[in-house]
Scaffold this active site. Structure first.
Site, short mmCIF file in Angstrom:
data_model
loop_
_atom_site.label_atom_id
_atom_site.label_comp_id
_atom_site.label_asym_id
_atom_site.label_seq_id
_atom_site.Cartn_x
_atom_site.Cartn_y
_atom_site.Cartn_z
N GLY A 189 24.84 -9.17 26.39
CA GLY A 189 23.54 -9.58 25.88
C GLY A 189 22.78 -10.61 26.69
O GLY A 189 21.56 -10.61 26.71
N GLU A 194 24.40 -17.23 16.28
CA GLU A 194 24.28 -16.93 14.85
C GLU A 194 25.35 -17.70 14.07
O GLU A 194 25.17 -18.87 13.80
CB GLU A 194 24.39 -15.43 14.62
CG GLU A 194 23.24 -14.66 15.25
CD GLU A 194 23.28 -13.18 14.95
OE1 GLU A 194 22.85 -12.81 13.85
OE2 GLU A 194 23.75 -12.41 15.80
#
Length: 179
Positions: free
Chosen positions: A43, A102
């Site tokens: 990512g 997150e």
């Protein structure tokens, strides 16, 4: 905008502005100190590529491939290291570059592992932060943007390995990932 997206959260221009601003701050923080930038695959690749162009100090790059999603939209909490660093980071200033923070479970595991390797310093730069999702006691020193708790894709972020190539970041429609 891609048909599977509900909206665009960050445009290409927004992302480049974040990279420029964050790069200037990192440059100031690490001036005259060589830096090892560690990208978390897959990512972070697009963000890392754009960010390091804006960091004006000596730096080297390395990568780790770590997973806690295993194909879904929720972190499993179980962290697997798929690819470790290729070089020693002992006595080095290390900057972990991540696409999104997150729950923090993955980054907490990574930071503990890297700190055990006797680094000089260790910080985190993340493009996106979802503080409302945090489960682990961890924060990034450099944050591009805090975002709401929605499933986002694009600019390296994926859903089942798709959408990474979008040049912007958007919210995925619920019907796409609830199939």
């Amino acid at each position: 905008m891609h048909k599977d997206l509900k909206n665009v959260l960050l445009s290409e221009e927004d992302i480049q502005n974040i990279c420029k601003e964050m790069g200037a701050i990192i440059t100031e923080d690490y001036k005259d100190r060589p830096l090892v930038c560690v990208g978390i695959l897959k990512g972070s690749v697009m963000f890392m590529a754009d960010l390091i162009k804006r960091i004006d100090t000596h730096l080297s790059i390395d990568f780790m491939d770590v997973s806690s999603y295993h194909g879904g939209t929720e972190s499993t909490g179980e962290v697997q290291i798929l690819k470790d660093l290729g070089a020693s980071i002992e006595n080095k200033d290390v900057l972990i570059i991540e696409d999104i923070l997150e729950t923090g479970t993955t980054l907490k595991s990574i930071t503990e592992l890297l700190q055990s390797r006797k680094v000089n310093s260790l910080e985190i730069a993340t493009l996106l932060d979802k503080p409302n999702r945090r489960k682990a006691d961890i924060e990034a020193k450099y944050v591009g943007k805090k975002i709401p708790d929605e499933f986002v894709v694009g600019y390296g972020l994926d859903y089942r390995e798709l959408y990474r190539n979008l040049p912007y970041i958007g919210t995925l429609k619920a019907e796409v990932y609830s199939k």
